[in-house]
Design a protein around this motif. Sequence first.
Motif, PDB file in Angstrom:
ATOM      1  N   GLN A  85      31.728  41.128  16.978  1.00  0.00           N
ATOM      2  CA  GLN A  85      32.111  40.644  15.741  1.00  0.00           C
ATOM      3  C   GLN A  85      33.964  40.818  15.985  1.00  0.00           C
ATOM      4  N   ALA A  86      34.257  41.610  16.620  1.00  0.00           N
ATOM      5  CA  ALA A  86      35.930  41.995  16.547  1.00  0.00           C
ATOM      6  C   ALA A  86      36.179  41.309  17.897  1.00  0.00           C
ATOM      7  N   ALA A  87      37.274  40.310  17.755  1.00  0.00           N
ATOM      8  CA  ALA A  87      37.899  39.768  18.916  1.00  0.00           C
ATOM      9  C   ALA A  87      38.733  40.504  19.720  1.00  0.00           C
ATOM     10  N   ALA A  88      39.538  41.858  19.122  1.00  0.00           N
ATOM     11  CA  ALA A  88      40.162  42.475  19.783  1.00  0.00           C
ATOM     12  C   ALA A  88      39.197  43.293  20.917  1.00  0.00           C
ATOM     13  N   GLU A  89      37.766  43.566  20.320  1.00  0.00           N
ATOM     14  CA  GLU A  89      37.065  44.177  21.270  1.00  0.00           C
ATOM     15  C   GLU A  89      36.692  43.535  22.595  1.00  0.00           C
ATOM     16  N   ALA A  90      36.382  42.087  22.015  1.00  0.00           N
ATOM     17  CA  ALA A  90      36.409  41.109  23.362  1.00  0.00           C
ATOM     18  C   ALA A  90      37.213  41.151  24.248  1.00  0.00           C
ATOM     19  N   GLU A  91      38.427  40.966  23.853  1.00  0.00           N
ATOM     20  CA  GLU A  91      39.651  40.679  24.700  1.00  0.00           C
ATOM     21  C   GLU A  91      39.647  41.779  25.780  1.00  0.00           C
ATOM     22  N   ALA A  92      39.199  43.128  25.258  1.00  0.00           N
ATOM     23  CA  ALA A  92      39.450  44.254  26.323  1.00  0.00           C
ATOM     24  C   ALA A  92      38.154  44.297  27.134  1.00  0.00           C
ATOM     25  N   PHE A  93      37.373  43.300  27.104  1.00  0.00           N
ATOM     26  CA  PHE A  93      36.174  43.541  27.896  1.00  0.00           C
ATOM     27  C   PHE A  93      36.331  42.704  29.163  1.00  0.00           C
ATOM     28  N   PRO A  94      35.910  43.125  30.525  1.00  0.00           N
ATOM     29  CA  PRO A  94      34.822  44.503  30.417  1.00  0.00           C
ATOM     30  C   PRO A  94      35.692  45.645  31.036  1.00  0.00           C
ATOM     31  N   ALA A  95      35.500  46.547  30.317  1.00  0.00           N
ATOM     32  CA  ALA A  95      36.290  47.975  30.416  1.00  0.00           C
ATOM     33  C   ALA A  95      36.340  48.417  31.776  1.00  0.00           C
ATOM     34  N   GLY A  96      37.486  48.729  32.273  1.00  0.00           N
ATOM     35  CA  GLY A  96      37.336  49.311  33.695  1.00  0.00           C
ATOM     36  C   GLY A  96      37.579  48.339  34.770  1.00  0.00           C
ATOM     37  N   CYS A  97      37.733  47.019  34.603  1.00  0.00           N
ATOM     38  CA  CYS A  97      38.001  45.910  35.394  1.00  0.00           C
ATOM     39  C   CYS A  97      39.523  45.629  35.510  1.00  0.00           C
ATOM     40  N   ASP A  98      39.983  45.716  36.788  1.00  0.00           N
ATOM     41  CA  ASP A  98      41.357  45.266  36.944  1.00  0.00           C
ATOM     42  C   ASP A  98      41.372  44.800  38.668  1.00  0.00           C
ATOM     43  N   GLU A  99      42.614  44.460  38.854  1.00  0.00           N
ATOM     44  CA  GLU A  99      42.881  43.852  40.026  1.00  0.00           C
ATOM     45  C   GLU A  99      42.654  44.921  41.139  1.00  0.00           C
ATOM     46  N   THR A 100      42.281  46.292  40.792  1.00  0.00           N
ATOM     47  CA  THR A 100      42.099  47.442  41.713  1.00  0.00           C
ATOM     48  C   THR A 100      40.720  47.406  42.125  1.00  0.00           C
ATOM     49  N   THR A 101      39.769  46.906  41.220  1.00  0.00           N
ATOM     50  CA  THR A 101      38.232  47.464  41.336  1.00  0.00           C
ATOM     51  C   THR A 101      37.343  46.109  41.660  1.00  0.00           C
ATOM     52  N   CYS A 102      38.027  44.776  41.686  1.00  0.00           N
ATOM     53  CA  CYS A 102      37.307  43.613  42.231  1.00  0.00           C
ATOM     54  C   CYS A 102      37.261  43.373  43.617  1.00  0.00           C
ATOM     55  N   PHE A 103      36.481  42.477  43.852  1.00  0.00           N
ATOM     56  CA  PHE A 103      36.287  42.122  45.258  1.00  0.00           C
ATOM     57  C   PHE A 103      36.288  40.595  45.612  1.00  0.00           C
ATOM     58  N   LEU A 104      36.770  40.267  46.653  1.00  0.00           N
ATOM     59  CA  LEU A 104      36.663  38.777  47.123  1.00  0.00           C
ATOM     60  C   LEU A 104      35.910  38.634  48.500  1.00  0.00           C
ATOM     61  N   ARG A 105      34.863  37.860  48.671  1.00  0.00           N
ATOM     62  CA  ARG A 105      34.002  37.807  49.714  1.00  0.00           C
ATOM     63  C   ARG A 105      33.978  36.544  50.351  1.00  0.00           C
ATOM     64  N   LEU A 106      34.167  36.419  51.431  1.00  0.00           N
ATOM     65  CA  LEU A 106      34.459  35.064  52.404  1.00  0.00           C
ATOM     66  C   LEU A 106      33.177  34.988  53.127  1.00  0.00           C
ATOM     67  N   ASN A 107      32.230  34.015  53.052  1.00  0.00           N
ATOM     68  CA  ASN A 107      30.915  33.743  53.602  1.00  0.00           C
ATOM     69  C   ASN A 107      30.913  32.728  54.513  1.00  0.00           C
ATOM     70  N   ARG A 108      30.314  32.855  55.674  1.00  0.00           N
ATOM     71  CA  ARG A 108      29.791  31.651  56.550  1.00  0.00           C
ATOM     72  C   ARG A 108      28.361  31.844  57.002  1.00  0.00           C
ATOM     73  N   TYR A 109      27.669  30.502  56.959  1.00  0.00           N
ATOM     74  CA  TYR A 109      26.417  30.591  57.192  1.00  0.00           C
ATOM     75  C   TYR A 109      26.194  29.590  58.366  1.00  0.00           C
ATOM     76  N   PRO A 110      26.209  30.214  59.446  1.00  0.00           N
ATOM     77  CA  PRO A 110      25.960  29.390  60.586  1.00  0.00           C
ATOM     78  C   PRO A 110      24.947  28.356  60.644  1.00  0.00           C
ATOM     79  N   ALA A 111      24.819  27.414  61.144  1.00  0.00           N
ATOM     80  CA  ALA A 111      23.658  26.602  61.451  1.00  0.00           C
ATOM     81  C   ALA A 111      22.621  27.384  62.083  1.00  0.00           C
ATOM     82  N   CYS A 112      21.387  27.364  61.762  1.00  0.00           N
ATOM     83  CA  CYS A 112      20.219  28.463  62.119  1.00  0.00           C
ATOM     84  C   CYS A 112      19.130  27.538  62.876  1.00  0.00           C
ATOM     85  N   PRO A 113      18.864  28.082  64.146  1.00  0.00           N
ATOM     86  CA  PRO A 113      17.652  27.171  64.902  1.00  0.00           C
ATOM     87  C   PRO A 113      16.522  27.633  64.363  1.00  0.00           C
TER      88      PRO A 113
END
Length: 353
Positions: A187-215
């Motif tokens: 109901q409270a927009a301010a609470e939604a704006e703070a979601f998700p708690a504890g997430c910032d640029e120091t806690t997230c991940f970027l994953r680079l994937n490669r799927y080789p052709a598979c015989p």
Amino acid sequence: MPAFAESGGGGAEPPLVESYLDLLRRGGIAPAEGRAAAAVEERELPLIDLECLMTATGDEARRAACAGAMARAASEWGFFQVTNHGVGGALLERLRAEQARLFRLPFETKSRAGLLNGSYRWGAPTATSLRHLSWSEAFHVPLASISGSACDFGELGSLRGVMQEVADAMSRVAKAVAVALAGSLMQAAAEAEAFPAGCDETTCFLRLNRYPACPFAPDTFGLVPHTDSDFLTVLCQDQVGGLQLMKDARWVAVKPHPDALIVNIGDLFQAWSNNRYKSVEHKVVANAKAERFSAAYFLCPSYHAPVGTCGEPSPYRTFTFGEYRRKVQEDVKRTGKKIGLSNFLKQQPPQPQ
């Protein structure tokens, strides 16, 4: 299998062939229900325009309609696609070129401790069955390390800047989507704006994937069936295809969309939403002829952050992301598979006799 002839002797490929053949000798072909490929229907994921959320021009009615469409997709599919997301096509092409250069490095170079924070992963070196082998390689990089001086990029100096740009752009998408989805349950927009708690640029991940052709395709996983252990994931994939998800108790193949990013709900968002949003099992099927590239942004909190709930009563007891990760790792080591959220239910399901 000429493309993999040098996999153990200085070539770029990880020793996937050797792992496959060793598992084949030890355990045989995976049973039919565990195989990667089956006759599946290709479906279009719900497609949602994010322009009104990513710019200041959207009016409240359009924002509410966009949030409602995402909430329905998160409840019914656990996955959806987004356009007008603000992550430029030219930037993603630059990332694709950098990924190709990165994964062309010799296997010994990729797997050495310092490269990209020691984040290289391949296959499943501890697998005891073909059902646990992923025909893929990846760099799973903490965002906090991308700009850090301790993160070694070797001779790929231009990769750092591109990864940082992509992480920043995908972070804006993840935050906008997460806030909109949270707002649909609060109901409270301010609470939604703070979601998700504890997430910032120091806690997230970027994953680079490669799927080789598979015989050994199509009876091989590019990535084994799993759910994501974060709040949500933002995925950029090429047009090769291979992503499948569970829908109505059947596997569905996701048709690639050239201009869209894919968003999927993770376990933490399912728990926070009291199961209104669904963290859906998904996998990648190996391709016999073409390699596949993708990049994924994982919206994660700090290990000490409580996951919380959108409202009581919640079916889940209080737990932190660190507790969740440790339990997943323990279960995989003990049973060979992830058990996940059911470990944290207040009322445990009855054990089979």
